[in-house]
Design an enzyme around this catalytic site. Structure first.
Site, PDB file in Angstrom:
ATOM      1  CB  THR A   1      -5.534   8.689   7.117  1.00 39.88           C
ATOM      2  OG1 THR A   1      -4.365   9.119   8.188  1.00 39.88           O
ATOM      3  CG2 THR A   1      -5.729   9.517   6.152  1.00 39.88           C
TER       4      THR A   1
ATOM      5  CE  LYS B   1      -1.481  -1.539   3.805  1.00 38.67           C
ATOM      6  NZ  LYS B   1      -2.210  -1.594   5.199  1.00 38.67           N
TER       7      LYS B   1
ATOM      8  N   GLY C   1      -7.154   4.414  10.920  1.00 41.37           N
ATOM      9  CA  GLY C   1      -7.781   2.939  10.424  1.00 41.37           C
ATOM     10  C   GLY C   1      -7.998   2.744   9.129  1.00 41.37           C
ATOM     11  CB  THR C   2      -6.344   3.943   5.773  1.00 43.30           C
ATOM     12  OG1 THR C   2      -5.060   4.381   6.230  1.00 43.30           O
ATOM     13  CG2 THR C   2      -6.914   5.540   5.915  1.00 43.30           C
ATOM     14  N   GLY C   3      -5.909   1.250   7.050  1.00 37.44           N
ATOM     15  CA  GLY C   3      -5.251   0.007   6.742  1.00 37.44           C
ATOM     16  C   GLY C   3      -6.275  -1.028   6.946  1.00 37.44           C
ATOM     17  CB  CYS C   4      -8.057  -1.840  10.147  1.00 35.52           C
ATOM     18  SG  CYS C   4      -6.965  -1.373  11.418  1.00 35.52           S
TER      19      CYS C   4
HETATM   20  N1  ATP Z   1      -4.362  10.449   1.821  1.00 40.66           N
HETATM   21  C1  ATP Z   1      -4.845   9.299   1.249  1.00 40.66           C
HETATM   22  N2  ATP Z   1      -5.446   9.362   0.035  1.00 40.66           N
HETATM   23  C2  ATP Z   1      -6.178   8.119  -0.666  1.00 40.66           C
HETATM   24  N3  ATP Z   1      -5.831   7.035  -0.277  1.00 40.66           N
HETATM   25  C3  ATP Z   1      -5.192   6.958   0.822  1.00 40.66           C
HETATM   26  C4  ATP Z   1      -4.583   7.869   1.621  1.00 40.66           C
HETATM   27  N4  ATP Z   1      -4.046   7.506   2.618  1.00 40.66           N
HETATM   28  C5  ATP Z   1      -3.970   6.059   2.485  1.00 40.66           C
HETATM   29  N5  ATP Z   1      -4.786   5.488   1.574  1.00 40.66           N
HETATM   30  C6  ATP Z   1      -5.314   4.395   0.957  1.00 40.66           C
HETATM   31  O1  ATP Z   1      -5.801   3.796   1.996  1.00 40.66           O
HETATM   32  C7  ATP Z   1      -5.336   2.273   2.064  1.00 40.66           C
HETATM   33  C8  ATP Z   1      -4.405   1.996   3.222  1.00 40.66           C
HETATM   34  O2  ATP Z   1      -3.305   2.729   3.136  1.00 40.66           O
HETATM   35  P1  ATP Z   1      -2.123   3.015   4.321  1.00 40.66           P
HETATM   36  O3  ATP Z   1      -0.742   2.987   3.450  1.00 40.66           O
HETATM   37  O4  ATP Z   1      -2.657   4.175   4.794  1.00 40.66           O
HETATM   38  O5  ATP Z   1      -2.248   1.684   5.107  1.00 40.66           O
HETATM   39  P2  ATP Z   1      -1.739   1.663   6.632  1.00 40.66           P
HETATM   40  O6  ATP Z   1      -0.889   2.620   6.759  1.00 40.66           O
HETATM   41  O7  ATP Z   1      -1.515   0.236   6.734  1.00 40.66           O
HETATM   42  O8  ATP Z   1      -3.097   2.085   7.654  1.00 40.66           O
HETATM   43  P3  ATP Z   1      -3.205   2.266   9.149  1.00 40.66           P
HETATM   44  O9  ATP Z   1      -2.399   3.327   9.664  1.00 40.66           O
HETATM   45  O10 ATP Z   1      -4.349   2.195   9.558  1.00 40.66           O
HETATM   46  O11 ATP Z   1      -2.529   0.768   9.499  1.00 40.66           O
HETATM   47  C9  ATP Z   1      -4.462   2.152   0.807  1.00 40.66           C
HETATM   48  O12 ATP Z   1      -5.351   1.503  -0.199  1.00 40.66           O
HETATM   49  C10 ATP Z   1      -4.189   3.560   0.404  1.00 40.66           C
HETATM   50  O13 ATP Z   1      -4.191   3.808  -0.901  1.00 40.66           O
HETATM   51  C1  HMH Z   2      -6.298  -2.185  17.261  1.00 42.64           C
HETATM   52  C2  HMH Z   2      -5.661  -1.567  16.528  1.00 42.64           C
HETATM   53  N1  HMH Z   2      -5.405  -2.262  15.487  1.00 42.64           N
HETATM   54  C3  HMH Z   2      -4.754  -1.770  14.194  1.00 42.64           C
HETATM   55  C4  HMH Z   2      -4.491  -0.290  14.264  1.00 42.64           C
HETATM   56  C5  HMH Z   2      -3.790   0.321  12.956  1.00 42.64           C
HETATM   57  O1  HMH Z   2      -4.383   1.256  12.384  1.00 42.64           O
HETATM   58  C6  HMH Z   2      -4.774   0.334  15.467  1.00 42.64           C
HETATM   59  N2  HMH Z   2      -4.397   1.695  15.449  1.00 42.64           N
HETATM   60  N3  HMH Z   2      -5.578  -0.146  16.367  1.00 42.64           N
END
Ligand code: ATP
Ligand code: HMH
Length: 276
Positions: free
Chosen positions: A214, A181, A216-219
């Protein structure tokens, strides 16, 4: 409704930590499953005291408690797909991997959660090797962000050639698909996620949204992916829906809390219903 004419209920399971603030972790996963028409189940690995300002406490569960939840689900409610989030320790990773093998849960999305956005550790450093040894070989898809891919591979990632090299290395650890990502690459007007199936690289691009909300975007992204797989979609199709889901959720972010606010889990369905 009688048992015989009941349409099949599609079920997905998340094995993850609780975010008391509701934006990430198990709460994000269950909201996402629900919005995508999938019945959500959960096995909790840890409780976090957390809000939009950061993580105030982390309280992991005993391995026995995690195993018991997975046994309860395995004995009665077979999931159509499974995702993992925060797993915290090597002991919990080994327990979870053993249960996945025991129940034959192979439609598995591993989100290798390591640190929260504010920098708090959600996975102990010594647990990275357990993730590689026990969980990656079982996974259908792994969804690292750039820092997570750096830790898994031990390489520094800058630029697309590095991302492709890292995706190859992670793929060699066992997952059938790697989605690297691009949310953490803050350069450029686009966010690029890289999908690698061992042969081809597919670039998924979307406009970068300028926002600090942003959390929780990854979850949310990996839960949407697991929901799509539970519904029977193939990985490339499920990734497209997950990308559209997270894009809408970030664009229509909920302006709540004083820090990094959550995404809007209602947004994708609101748009489909024309209620923007
Ligand atoms: N500012 C943004 N604009 C558009 N899409 C985004 C943005 N930030 C993240 N994404 C999208 O959100 C999804 C999660 O990506 P990200 O790299 O943020 O994950 P992450 O760091 O694991 O998230 P978390 O911090 O919740 O663990 C991906 O599909 C990414 O392209
Ligand atoms: C419980 C939990 N899982 C995953 C993440 C990553 O976004 C978070 N901030 N908290």
């Amino acid at each position: 409704m009688t048992d015989s004419n009941r349409t099949k209920v599609i079920k997905a399971l998340t094995v993850a930590g609780s975010d008391s603030g509701g934006g990430a972790g198990i709460q994000a996963d269950l909201k996402t499953f629900q919005e995508l028409g999938v019945y959500g189940m959960s096995a909790l690995t840890a409780v976090t005291a957390q809000n939009t300002l950061g993580v105030q406490g982390v309280y992991p569960l005993e391995a026995e408690a995690v195993a018991a939840q997975l046994d309860s689900i395995g004995a009665d409610l077979t999931p159509d797909a499974v995702k993992t989030g925060m797993l915290f320790s090597s002991g919990l990773i080994r327990t979870v991997a053993q249960k996945f093998r025991q129940y034959g849960w192979t439609k598995l999305v591993v989100d290798p959660v390591m640190v929260a956005k504010g920098g708090s550790p959600l996975l102990q450093q010594e647990a990275v090797q357990a993730l590689i040894a026990h969980l990656l070989p079982l996974s259908l898809v792994i969804t690292p962000n750039i820092p997570e891919a750096e830790i898994l591979t031990g390489m520094k990632i800058s630029g697309m050639a590095d991302r492709e090299a890292a995706a190859r290395l992670v793929h060699a650890m066992g997952p059938r698909y790697v989605i690297l990502k691009g949310g953490h690459d803050e350069e450029g007007a686009q966010v690029t996620d890289l999908l690698y199936d061992g042969e081809q690289f597919i670039y998924l691009q979307s406009p970068r949204i300028a926002t600090r909300h942003t959390h929780g975007t990854g979850c949310t992204f990996s839960a949407a992916l697991a929901a799509g797989l539970a519904l029977g979609h193939l990985v490339p199709q499920a990734v497209h829906t997950a990308k559209a889901f997270i894009q809408a959720a970030i664009e229509d972010g909920l302006n709540i809390g004083a820090g990094h606010g959550p995404t809007n889990h209602f947004a994708y369905q609101n748009r489909l219903r024309g209620q923007r």
